[in-house]
Design a protein around this motif. Structure first.
Motif, mmCIF file in Angstrom:
data_model
loop_
_atom_site.group_PDB
_atom_site.id
_atom_site.type_symbol
_atom_site.label_atom_id
_atom_site.label_comp_id
_atom_site.label_asym_id
_atom_site.label_seq_id
_atom_site.Cartn_x
_atom_site.Cartn_y
_atom_site.Cartn_z
ATOM 1 N N ASP A 170 -0.280 4.827 -0.323
ATOM 2 C CA ASP A 170 -1.336 5.832 -0.509
ATOM 3 C C ASP A 170 -0.795 7.147 -1.048
ATOM 4 O O ASP A 170 -1.457 7.846 -1.801
ATOM 5 C CB ASP A 170 -2.049 6.104 0.823
ATOM 6 C CG ASP A 170 -2.831 4.877 1.268
ATOM 7 O OD1 ASP A 170 -3.195 4.075 0.383
ATOM 8 O OD2 ASP A 170 -3.035 4.722 2.486
ATOM 9 N N THR B 58 0.852 -1.190 0.000
ATOM 10 C CA THR B 58 0.000 0.000 0.000
ATOM 11 C C THR B 58 0.890 1.242 0.000
ATOM 12 O O THR B 58 1.740 1.398 0.884
ATOM 13 C CB THR B 58 -0.866 0.025 1.279
ATOM 14 O OG1 THR B 58 -1.450 -1.266 1.403
ATOM 15 C CG2 THR B 58 -1.959 1.085 1.202
ATOM 16 N N TYR C 69 3.540 -2.744 -6.160
ATOM 17 C CA TYR C 69 2.259 -2.027 -6.059
ATOM 18 C C TYR C 69 1.621 -1.883 -7.444
ATOM 19 O O TYR C 69 0.453 -2.234 -7.649
ATOM 20 C CB TYR C 69 2.546 -0.661 -5.413
ATOM 21 C CG TYR C 69 1.424 0.330 -5.438
ATOM 22 C CD1 TYR C 69 0.331 0.189 -4.592
ATOM 23 C CD2 TYR C 69 1.461 1.429 -6.294
ATOM 24 C CE1 TYR C 69 -0.698 1.121 -4.602
ATOM 25 C CE2 TYR C 69 0.440 2.358 -6.312
ATOM 26 C CZ TYR C 69 -0.636 2.194 -5.469
ATOM 27 O OH TYR C 69 -1.649 3.106 -5.486
#
Ligand code: M6R
Length: 587
Positions: A259, A257, A396
């Motif tokens: 973000d 992750t 990712y």
């Protein structure tokens, strides 16, 4: 604290009833010897120089003076000759070969010769006439409580202290006094007083900006008992890379992750091409990035040298992703190349280690490597942190694009989490690496060869060695040797072969045999359970077995220690190698 950014001459001006200036060609310790022990003053400016205009001589050291004005400057004033000519006509004498001296005289002129102006107004007038890049701090004897500052394309940060305020090109300068900072933007100018900080934008409008607290602390920027910053930073890698991936990996789900990239899954799926832009060590990391993005995310990736890219004619349509890799976030060439790619409409991700650095304001999103301050000029922990950042971004993107399965991602994630412990094992083998380094420290040339993921490791190994030990070293894609460089191999040339197992293992063994046939001494970097390699190499430096894609992190640590001990054996200036500086903020 700033000496790593330039160290060929140094100087200070303090206000002690009048302006007192001391400067010298040499290091800070030479300046210390020059300054009277009982020096006092409530305000001062100082500078440690990396020469651009004018040789490293005392007359060229900063501060530069003009009557009651004293100035320090980072950057390059491109129109200094024109200004110099004009100021000479007004009767100003020049005593240095620098571009900076024109700033001092122009400031003095603007304060005195066109009506009387205060220091701040004088500087505001002065910067209007400067072309180029600058971070400036200026004092005037008549205003003993003020430092005026200005910034364009060269870093400048303000520190808010309890007992005073500070302006510097890097937060490490004032970490022992404060961690509360305000980053100055391009085109801004301002005034520091003991109890106030005023900042104005290009249009002269007062800026109100909240202070930020920097995470770095003083201990992180000090040697902590190590002989050199470089050695300390090499040893910090188990922790620094852990900080790079902390909170981003899910082993259970096989996901990463990130973000902070702010990329929409739909846009990620549509991506066809990425361009990595960087210089030096960061460029070497970029080569690994290319291989990872292509393998794990099926995105065609080019790696561009920033200084070339900015003057080329890239064929970009705006749908490509640009990834700028820069430890400092201040490399002038990388910043200019990013501006160029942004002008085509490309979205930019910056991978950097320095919070608040210029790149973080130029890029659309930022991946912080969180390796902590790196003071040694040779990049070490920030390089491995960049590699880890690239693994994370590639996984990712690859997961969202459906290129790698959850299971494959899980294997990589498990492998990444094991890296800190494995780096520690490499560090524990310091003595063997040192023995090897000392054995070959008197050699004139070194070759580093690797294939595929080990090619950037070879490039970085060579860069590290030449940078700090001054041994001529070449990094080569091993298959390229026979196209020319093999002619240079003799029994006097150590060849470091990065020979970890994977689909190019047999090929690198063949390359080792090629150089052995030319009597070279081969130092192999290989996994600890590889017994085959001993048949071919003269020295084997071991790394723990890891996931095939991850071994570059471990091999790089071996090569960092090899360079360090070689330079140490040659009594080189390890943290401040000749002619170099940590951040290259000029073109
Ligand atoms: O701060 P950056 O990553 O943009 O710096 C780029 C190069 O100047 C830097 O990597 C340089 O090559 C290092 N001194 C190598 O150790």
């Amino acid at each position: 604290m700033l000496e790593y950014r330039g160290y060929d001459s140094a100087g200070v001006t303090v206000f002690n009833g009048s302006l007192e200036t001391y400067k010298i060609a040499g290091r800070i310790k030479d300046l210390e010897a020059l300054i009277p022990e009982n020096i006092e003053g409530n305000i001062g400016i100082g500078h440690t120089r990396w020469a651009t205009h004018g040789r490293p001589e005392t007359k060229n050291a900063h501060p530069h003076l003009s009557s009651n004005v004293s100035v320090v400057h980072n950057g390059i004033i491109e129109n200094y000759l024109e200004l110099k000519e004009r100021l000479s006509l007004h009767g100003y004498d020049f005593h240095s070969d620098t571009d900076t001296e024109v700033i001092a005289h122009l400031l003095h002129y603007n304060m005195n010769c066109n009506g009387t102006r205060c220091l701040f107004e004088g500087l505001a007038e002065t910067v209007k006439e400067l072309h180029g890049s600058y971070a400036i701090a200026a004092l005037c004897e008549d205003e003993p409580d003020s430092i005026a500052f200005a910034r364009k394309d060269s870093p400048l940060v303000i520190g808010i202290g309890k007992e005073g305020n500070y302006a510097a090109s890097d937060v490490t300068a004032f970490l022992r006094h404060t961690r509360e900072v305000i980053y100055i933007d391009d085109g801004e100018i301002g005034l520091l007083k003991p109890g106030s900080i005023e900042i104005f934008d290009k249009a002269g409008i007062k800026v109100s900006r909240n202070a930020q607290i920097v995470e770095w602390n003083l201990e992180a920027a000090e040697k902590a008992g190590y002989e050199h910053f470089m050695l300390k930073e090499i040893h910090e890698q188990p922790t620094s890379i852990q900080n790079t991936f902390a909170g981003k990996l899910s082993e259970l789900e096989g996901t990463v992750t990130i973000d902070e990239l702010y990329l929409e899954p739909e846009d990620i799926k549509k991506l066809r091409r990425a361009t990595i832009i960087a210089c030096g060590t960061s460029w070497n990391a970029g080569i690994l990035g290319k291989y990872l993005f292509e393998k794990l995310a099926a995105i065609h990736t080019d790696v561009e040298t920033a200084s070339e890219f900015r003057y080329s004619n890239p064929v970009l349509c705006g749908e490509e992703l640009t990834i700028a890799i820069t430890q400092s976030g201040e490399t002038a060439d990388t910043l200019a190349a990013v501006r160029s790619s942004s002008s085509y409409g490309c979205r930019t991700i910056a991978i950097t280690n320095v919070v608040g650095s210029t790149i973080t304001r130029e890029a659309d999103s930022v991946f912080y490597t969180r390796a902590g301050p790196e003071i040694g000029v040779a990049a070490t922990k920030t390089f491995t942190a960049q590699l880890v950042a690239l693994y994370l971004i590639a996984i990712y993107l690859g997961r969202i694009r459906g290129v790698i399965s959850a299971n494959d991602a899980k294997d990589l994630i498990v492998g990444i989490k094991r890296l800190p412990g494995q780096i520690q094992k490499v560090l524990n083998s310091n003595d063997e690496i040192k023995e090897c380094a000392v054995r070959f420290a008197d050699k004139r040339d070194y070759f580093f060869i690797g294939r595929y993921l080990n090619y950037p490791v070879a490039l970085e190994g060579a860069l590290k060695l030449k940078e700090i030990s001054y041994i001529h070293a070449e990094g080569y894609a091993a298959g390229e040797l026979k196209h020319g460089p093999l002619a240079l191999i003799t029994e006097e040339t150590p060849v470091v072969a990065i020979a970890t197992r994977g689909h190019t293992y047999d090929k690198i063994l063949s390359n080792i045999k090629e150089v052995k046939a030319r009597n070279a001494t081969v130092i192999a970097v290989a996994e600890d359970d590889d017994s085959e390699i001993e048949k071919y190499a003269d020295v084997v430096l071991r790394i723990p077995s890891s996931h095939e894609l991850l071994s570059p992190v471990l091999s790089s640590v071996v090569l960092q220690l090899l360079s360090y001990h070689t330079a140490h054996a040659k009594y080189c200036s390890i943290d401040k190698p000749r002619n170099l500086a940590k951040s290259v903020t000029v073109e």
